[in-house]
Design a protein around this motif. Structure first.
Motif, PDB file in Angstrom:
ATOM      1  N   ARG A   1       0.823  -1.208   0.000  1.00  0.00           N
ATOM      2  CA  ARG A   1       0.000   0.000   0.000  1.00  0.00           C
ATOM      3  C   ARG A   1       0.858   1.259   0.000  1.00  0.00           C
ATOM      4  O   ARG A   1       2.042   1.216   0.281  1.00  0.00           O
ATOM      5  CB  ARG A   1      -0.940  -0.012   1.202  1.00  0.00           C
ATOM      6  CG  ARG A   1      -1.987  -1.101   1.069  1.00  0.00           C
ATOM      7  CD  ARG A   1      -2.945  -1.153   2.215  1.00  0.00           C
ATOM      8  NE  ARG A   1      -3.862  -2.277   2.013  1.00  0.00           N
ATOM      9  CZ  ARG A   1      -4.589  -2.816   2.960  1.00  0.00           C
ATOM     10  NH1 ARG A   1      -4.555  -2.345   4.192  1.00  0.00           N
ATOM     11  NH2 ARG A   1      -5.385  -3.822   2.690  1.00  0.00           N
ATOM     12  N   ARG A   2       0.236   2.358  -0.365  1.00  0.00           N
ATOM     13  CA  ARG A   2       0.859   3.683  -0.401  1.00  0.00           C
ATOM     14  C   ARG A   2       1.915   3.793  -1.503  1.00  0.00           C
ATOM     15  O   ARG A   2       2.854   4.570  -1.406  1.00  0.00           O
ATOM     16  CB  ARG A   2       1.422   4.086   0.958  1.00  0.00           C
ATOM     17  CG  ARG A   2       0.351   4.069   2.068  1.00  0.00           C
ATOM     18  CD  ARG A   2       0.846   4.577   3.386  1.00  0.00           C
ATOM     19  NE  ARG A   2       1.303   5.953   3.321  1.00  0.00           N
ATOM     20  CZ  ARG A   2       0.545   7.042   3.427  1.00  0.00           C
ATOM     21  NH1 ARG A   2      -0.741   6.917   3.592  1.00  0.00           N
ATOM     22  NH2 ARG A   2       1.067   8.252   3.370  1.00  0.00           N
TER      23      ARG A   2
ATOM     24  N   ALA B   1      -8.184   5.807   1.759  1.00  0.00           N
ATOM     25  CA  ALA B   1      -7.191   5.439   0.737  1.00  0.00           C
ATOM     26  C   ALA B   1      -7.875   5.234  -0.616  1.00  0.00           C
ATOM     27  O   ALA B   1      -7.398   5.716  -1.645  1.00  0.00           O
ATOM     28  CB  ALA B   1      -6.431   4.184   1.152  1.00  0.00           C
TER      29      ALA B   1
END
Length: 165
Positions: free
Chosen positions: A91-92, A125
């Motif tokens: 993620r990210r 997100a």
């Protein structure tokens, strides 16, 4: 944030009857690869449309998944025509948005001009993914009790429209 009006019966969300699955091979950019792992036929008896399921791969590992659902139903209005999930360790890194963009040629080949993407209203997100794609928020909808997401415990869903032309 200003919301827009959409109509799920609009031809942009279901431009033509599904005819066939297309071969896509692996879809990739610099360090992300999408591998089609399944082409799910329609299941009209339970309201499912045909769908492609891709595995996201990065660094030689499974990094998540993304699906593209071909068609429009009342259920997909709340569940979206694209669904994605990224494994926590990946993620990210922008993989969800990049995976959506890698699907653009396939989306267009099926004749779409607009695609619905939805996410739990608490999922910031996923909200950022939609914003970075340039999708526009349609509304935050209360899920109907008959929907599978409601049965899983969700109560509200953000509904986004992504112009793909």
């Amino acid at each position: 944030m200003k919301c827009i009006e959409i109509h799920p019966t609009d031809d942009h969300f279901h431009p033509a009857p599904f005819v066939e699955f297309f071969e896509t091979g692996e879809l990739q950019d610099e360090d992300l690869t999408l591998v089609c792992v399944q082409k799910q036929p329609a299941r009209p008896d339970i309201g499912y449309v045909p769908a492609y399921l891709y595995e996201l791969r990065a660094e030689g590992k499974r990094a998540g998944e993304i699906s593209l659902r071909i068609g429009m139903t009342d259920s997909l209005y709340y569940g979206g025509q694209i669904g994605y999930a990224v494994e926590p360790e990946f993620r990210r890194r922008g993989y969800a948005g990049r995976a959506c963009k890698l699907l653009l040629p396939l989306i267009r080949r099926h004749g779409y001009q607009k695609i619905l993407i939805t996410n739990d209203h608490a999922n910031t997100a996923s909200r950022r993914v939609c914003e970075k794609l340039g999708a526009r928020l349609v509304r935050v909808a209360e899920l109907p009790q008959w929907h599978d997401l409601y049965k899983e415990g969700q109560r509200h869903e953000c509904i986004w429209v992504w112009n793909v032309v």
